[in-house]
Scaffold this motif. Structure first.
Motif, PDB file in Angstrom:
ATOM      1  N   GLY A   1      47.137  32.928  39.425  1.00 18.15           N
ATOM      2  CA  GLY A   1      46.297  33.111  40.606  1.00 18.15           C
ATOM      3  C   GLY A   1      45.381  31.924  40.836  1.00 18.15           C
ATOM      4  N   TYR A   2      44.832  31.381  39.752  1.00 20.87           N
ATOM      5  CA  TYR A   2      43.923  30.240  39.867  1.00 20.87           C
ATOM      6  C   TYR A   2      44.629  29.004  40.405  1.00 20.87           C
ATOM      7  N   ILE A   3      45.787  28.656  39.837  1.00 18.40           N
ATOM      8  CA  ILE A   3      46.453  27.424  40.273  1.00 18.40           C
ATOM      9  C   ILE A   3      47.009  27.574  41.701  1.00 18.40           C
ATOM     10  N   VAL A   4      47.437  28.795  42.075  1.00 18.98           N
ATOM     11  CA  VAL A   4      47.887  29.011  43.450  1.00 18.98           C
ATOM     12  C   VAL A   4      46.712  28.898  44.416  1.00 18.98           C
ATOM     13  N   ASP A   5      45.557  29.467  44.034  1.00 20.65           N
ATOM     14  CA  ASP A   5      44.373  29.366  44.892  1.00 20.65           C
ATOM     15  C   ASP A   5      43.905  27.916  45.037  1.00 20.65           C
ATOM     16  N   VAL A   6      44.025  27.133  43.962  1.00 23.75           N
ATOM     17  CA  VAL A   6      43.692  25.702  44.060  1.00 23.75           C
ATOM     18  C   VAL A   6      44.660  25.018  45.015  1.00 23.75           C
ATOM     19  N   TYR A   7      45.947  25.350  44.909  1.00 26.47           N
ATOM     20  CA  TYR A   7      46.947  24.769  45.809  1.00 26.47           C
ATOM     21  C   TYR A   7      46.642  25.139  47.258  1.00 26.47           C
ATOM     22  N   ARG A   8      46.254  26.387  47.490  1.00 30.19           N
ATOM     23  CA  ARG A   8      45.949  26.842  48.852  1.00 30.19           C
ATOM     24  C   ARG A   8      44.587  26.333  49.337  1.00 30.19           C
ATOM     25  N   LYS A   9      43.871  25.657  48.472  1.00 30.82           N
ATOM     26  CA  LYS A   9      42.535  25.125  48.764  1.00 30.82           C
ATOM     27  C   LYS A   9      41.516  26.229  49.051  1.00 30.82           C
ATOM     28  N   GLU A  10      41.766  27.393  48.439  1.00 36.43           N
ATOM     29  CA  GLU A  10      40.807  28.494  48.545  1.00 36.43           C
ATOM     30  C   GLU A  10      39.657  28.299  47.568  1.00 36.43           C
ATOM     31  N   VAL A  11      39.920  27.605  46.464  1.00 35.03           N
ATOM     32  CA  VAL A  11      38.878  27.260  45.498  1.00 35.03           C
ATOM     33  C   VAL A  11      39.103  25.824  45.037  1.00 35.03           C
ATOM     34  N   PRO A  12      38.054  25.098  44.690  1.00 35.26           N
ATOM     35  CA  PRO A  12      38.233  23.768  44.097  1.00 35.26           C
ATOM     36  C   PRO A  12      38.557  23.924  42.612  1.00 35.26           C
TER      37      PRO A  12
ATOM     38  N   LYS B   1      53.399  20.685  45.909  1.00 34.95           N
ATOM     39  CA  LYS B   1      54.332  21.796  45.711  1.00 34.95           C
ATOM     40  C   LYS B   1      55.108  21.643  44.408  1.00 34.95           C
ATOM     41  N   VAL B   2      55.471  20.399  44.078  1.00 37.57           N
ATOM     42  CA  VAL B   2      56.219  20.161  42.832  1.00 37.57           C
ATOM     43  C   VAL B   2      55.367  20.530  41.623  1.00 37.57           C
ATOM     44  N   VAL B   3      54.102  20.082  41.611  1.00 40.55           N
ATOM     45  CA  VAL B   3      53.219  20.398  40.485  1.00 40.55           C
ATOM     46  C   VAL B   3      52.982  21.900  40.410  1.00 40.55           C
ATOM     47  N   LEU B   4      52.774  22.531  41.569  1.00 39.47           N
ATOM     48  CA  LEU B   4      52.579  23.986  41.587  1.00 39.47           C
ATOM     49  C   LEU B   4      53.800  24.704  41.028  1.00 39.47           C
ATOM     50  N   ALA B   5      54.984  24.287  41.447  1.00 39.05           N
ATOM     51  CA  ALA B   5      56.212  24.930  40.976  1.00 39.05           C
ATOM     52  C   ALA B   5      56.345  24.801  39.460  1.00 39.05           C
ATOM     53  N   ILE B   6      56.077  23.592  38.940  1.00 43.62           N
ATOM     54  CA  ILE B   6      56.160  23.382  37.489  1.00 43.62           C
ATOM     55  C   ILE B   6      55.173  24.283  36.766  1.00 43.62           C
ATOM     56  N   ALA B   7      53.952  24.378  37.286  1.00 42.31           N
ATOM     57  CA  ALA B   7      52.917  25.192  36.654  1.00 42.31           C
ATOM     58  C   ALA B   7      53.299  26.668  36.654  1.00 42.31           C
TER      59      ALA B   7
ATOM     60  N   LEU C   1      45.489  18.477  38.465  1.00 38.70           N
ATOM     61  CA  LEU C   1      46.626  17.658  38.892  1.00 38.70           C
ATOM     62  C   LEU C   1      47.040  18.013  40.326  1.00 38.70           C
ATOM     63  N   ILE C   2      47.026  19.304  40.650  1.00 33.03           N
ATOM     64  CA  ILE C   2      47.359  19.719  42.020  1.00 33.03           C
ATOM     65  C   ILE C   2      46.352  19.149  43.012  1.00 33.03           C
ATOM     66  N   ALA C   3      45.067  19.270  42.670  1.00 32.34           N
ATOM     67  CA  ALA C   3      44.007  18.791  43.571  1.00 32.34           C
ATOM     68  C   ALA C   3      44.068  17.275  43.763  1.00 32.34           C
ATOM     69  N   ALA C   4      44.587  16.561  42.770  1.00 29.21           N
ATOM     70  CA  ALA C   4      44.616  15.093  42.841  1.00 29.21           C
ATOM     71  C   ALA C   4      45.751  14.568  43.712  1.00 29.21           C
ATOM     72  N   GLN C   5      46.740  15.416  44.022  1.00 27.91           N
ATOM     73  CA  GLN C   5      47.881  14.953  44.808  1.00 27.91           C
ATOM     74  C   GLN C   5      47.495  14.835  46.284  1.00 27.91           C
ATOM     75  N   THR C   6      47.941  13.764  46.905  1.00 31.41           N
ATOM     76  CA  THR C   6      47.644  13.548  48.325  1.00 31.41           C
ATOM     77  C   THR C   6      48.795  13.984  49.231  1.00 31.41           C
ATOM     78  N   LYS C   7      50.004  14.036  48.688  1.00 31.18           N
ATOM     79  CA  LYS C   7      51.169  14.435  49.472  1.00 31.18           C
ATOM     80  C   LYS C   7      51.495  15.907  49.225  1.00 31.18           C
ATOM     81  N   GLU C   8      51.836  16.601  50.285  1.00 28.88           N
ATOM     82  CA  GLU C   8      52.132  18.028  50.175  1.00 28.88           C
ATOM     83  C   GLU C   8      53.329  18.280  49.270  1.00 28.88           C
ATOM     84  N   THR C   9      54.317  17.415  49.337  1.00 28.81           N
ATOM     85  CA  THR C   9      55.499  17.588  48.478  1.00 28.81           C
ATOM     86  C   THR C   9      55.118  17.520  47.009  1.00 28.81           C
ATOM     87  N   SER C  10      54.270  16.553  46.657  1.00 32.03           N
ATOM     88  CA  SER C  10      53.827  16.413  45.269  1.00 32.03           C
ATOM     89  C   SER C  10      53.033  17.642  44.826  1.00 32.03           C
TER      90      SER C  10
END
Length: 554
Positions: free
Chosen positions: A165-176, A90-96, A79-88
């Protein structure tokens, strides 16, 4: 045969690495693994199923918590990877992140917060234990029912940290995001690291999933050596001296002179190292036999020259996790602000809620006032202030992660103060750059002593008991040769093991590497004979001293 059937039945069986039942379980797992490892997807499905079964045997119906964590965080990653807007994003990351922390906090702290709330507001609320409810067939459980307690699911902290760690790394685009749900589930739940780590990160572990199984003779020997080393650390250096020496002293320190209490707490440093590093040695060995590499989690921490080096050598995977996902997000050594102040406020309020000490509220207001005043008066010192504050926050939160009580908060704060003190001391130390062996010996001794004394608040239970233990150790030291000889004769074998363990730990790393290489390069027959003799000898020595791993409680 009956024992083997019990291992694979639905009945509860202890599958910790130091027990025979685990090795029977692992033998059967490896037999089927040898037929299934060639297909990578089948391998991931198989090892996911094995890991879930292993977790069920360890924590019963808590396996559903693990399944929920796997399903939700796999979805959040995509879901994080699918978002195109940075705000979206961050919202998904925060919820996770909030969801993961809520699950962790519920199972680690629900009873504590409910009890504290009841004490503070004179109420009589009870925690609703859903697992107990299902376990007892939707009927009210009695007060004496073991399932009436909210049992902490084994490894909940470790698989939650891996998930965050995984979902944060996905958000940071360190891993797909991992495409296949079984590859993701295998990555998080792989049973060697599931319960006590080391904490795995996607960028280090996931690439191994796509590689074919590989294990040569030297790697096989290395893995067996790690397992044997872990068994020795756990059963001899940890359990034996704990049962036959440490527990006797710590449980009734007033019965012994203060110097004996001091020896016992030094022995505890060896115990907890042998206990935790022994587990991870066995975990890395087991994982390597299955073709996967886990990171080295301990690197002779008692050889450290200072507190900062100690925390780079002790529980390395957790230290890196705290640095990547707490210390740096707070601002690290560059900045501080709302996040730091908010975290400190929560800690002070937590303490107030727990202790009912109203002066903590005034202390919080005073701290915030002093903080902004110092920043205003000394703007050039901002980075130093931010660094020290964020270090203290990280270590205090680390202490409270272990257990939400004042002892672990004191332990965390002492470690934070040790780091802050060293950061300032190294700038003025007259011997910081000296490498003379006497200087190195002094640095190692002083660091080891500080870390050991701080562990009084890690080991001794009760609100005042750690302070009483420390006071008894100092005020009733009363060293004399007759008492020393009596201690040596009463606890002769544990003390011999203690000295042996310290010597082995402080030997140069090349000695262990030499022995490891000799074992790895010996013939299979020699490895089998050596392993059998070693294991039989160990279990004969410690047949009555098995204890749970210390970090099972965290």
């Amino acid at each position: 045969m009956q024992r083997l059937l019990d291992v694979f039945s639905l009945a509860s069986v202890d599958l910790t690495f130091s027990r025979l039942d685990f090795w029977l379980f692992f033998l059967v797992v490896m037999i089927f693994f040898s037929f299934l490892h060639k297909n990578k997807l089948v391998r991931s499905i198989y090892l996911t199923a094995v890991s879930l079964f292993f977790y069920y045997k360890t924590s019963g119906l808590s396996v559903f918590i693990l399944v929920f964590a796997l399903a939700s965080n796999y979805s959040f990653g995509h879901l994080i990877a699918a978002q195109t807007k940075e705000t979206s994003r961050k919202v998904v990351l925060a919820i996770a992140v909030i969801l993961n922390i809520f699950v962790l906090a519920y199972f680690k702290y629900a009873y504590f917060f409910t009890s504290s709330f009841n004490d503070f507001f004179h109420t009589d609320y009870e925690v609703f234990n859903m697992i107990s409810y299902f376990k007892n067939g939707f009927s009210a459980y009695g007060a004496n029912d073991i399932f009436g307690r909210l049992l902490l699911p084994a490894g909940v902290s470790f698989f939650t940290f891996s998930s965050i760690g995984y979902i944060v790394d996905v958000y940071r685009k360190e891993v797909p995001p991992i495409k296949n749900v079984f590859h993701y589930s295998f990555f998080i739940s792989f049973f060697p690291h599931l319960i006590l780590g080391p904490i795995v990160r996607a960028k280090e572990f996931v690439p191994q999933i796509s590689k074919p199984y590989s294990l040569n003779k030297d790697e096989f020997g290395w893995a067996i050596f790690q397992i044997l080393k872990g068994i020795f650390k756990k059963l001899v250096l940890a359990d034996y001296i704990a049962v036959h020496f440490i527990d006797k002293i710590v449980d009734s320190p007033e019965s012994y002179p203060g110097f004996v209490s001091l020896v016992a707490i030094f022995a505890y440093s060896l115990q907890i190292y042998g206990d935790f590093s022994g587990y991870t040695d066995m975990a890395t060995g087991v994982a390597r036999l299955m073709g996967f590499k886990l990171m080295k989690n301990f690197n002779s921490p008692y050889k450290s020259l200072n507190t900062a080096e100690f925390w780079r050598r002790w529980h390395i995977s957790l230290g890196k996790w705290w640095k990547s996902y707490l210390y740096i997000p707070l601002g690290g050594n560059r900045t501080g602000g709302l996040a730091s102040i908010t975290t400190i406020s929560i800690i002070f309020l937590f303490l107030f809620f727990f202790t009912k000490w109203f002066w903590l509220l005034y202390a919080l207001v005073a701290f915030i006032a002093i903080y902004f005043t110092v920043l205003w008066l000394f703007p050039h010192a901002k980075k130093i202030i931010y660094r020290d504050m964020n270090l203290m926050i990280t270590m205090v939160v680390g202490g409270l992660w272990h257990n939400p009580n004042q002892n672990y908060l004191v332990w965390g704060a002492l470690n934070g103060l040790g780091l802050v003190f060293y950061n300032h001391w190294k700038k003025i130390s007259p011997y910081e750059q000296l490498n003379h062996w006497l200087v190195r010996a002094w640095k190692i001794f002083s660091t080891f002593t500080f870390m050991t004394i701080a562990r009084i608040w890690f080991r001794v239970e009760g609100k005042s008991e750690p302070f009483d233990y420390f006071n008894h150790m100092v005020s009733k030291f009363h060293f004399n040769i007759d008492a020393f000889l009596l201690m040596c004769s009463t606890f002769s074998i544990p003390l011999i093991i203690l000295v042996l363990g310290m010597i082995l730990h402080w030997l140069p790393e090349r000695n262990e590497t030499w022995l490891e290489n000799r074992f790895s390069k010996s013939s299979f027959a020699m490895q089998i004979v050596t392993s059998c003799v070693f294991v039989i000898g160990i279990y004969q020595l410690v047949a009555d001293t098995s204890k749970h791993f210390v970090y099972f409680y965290f």
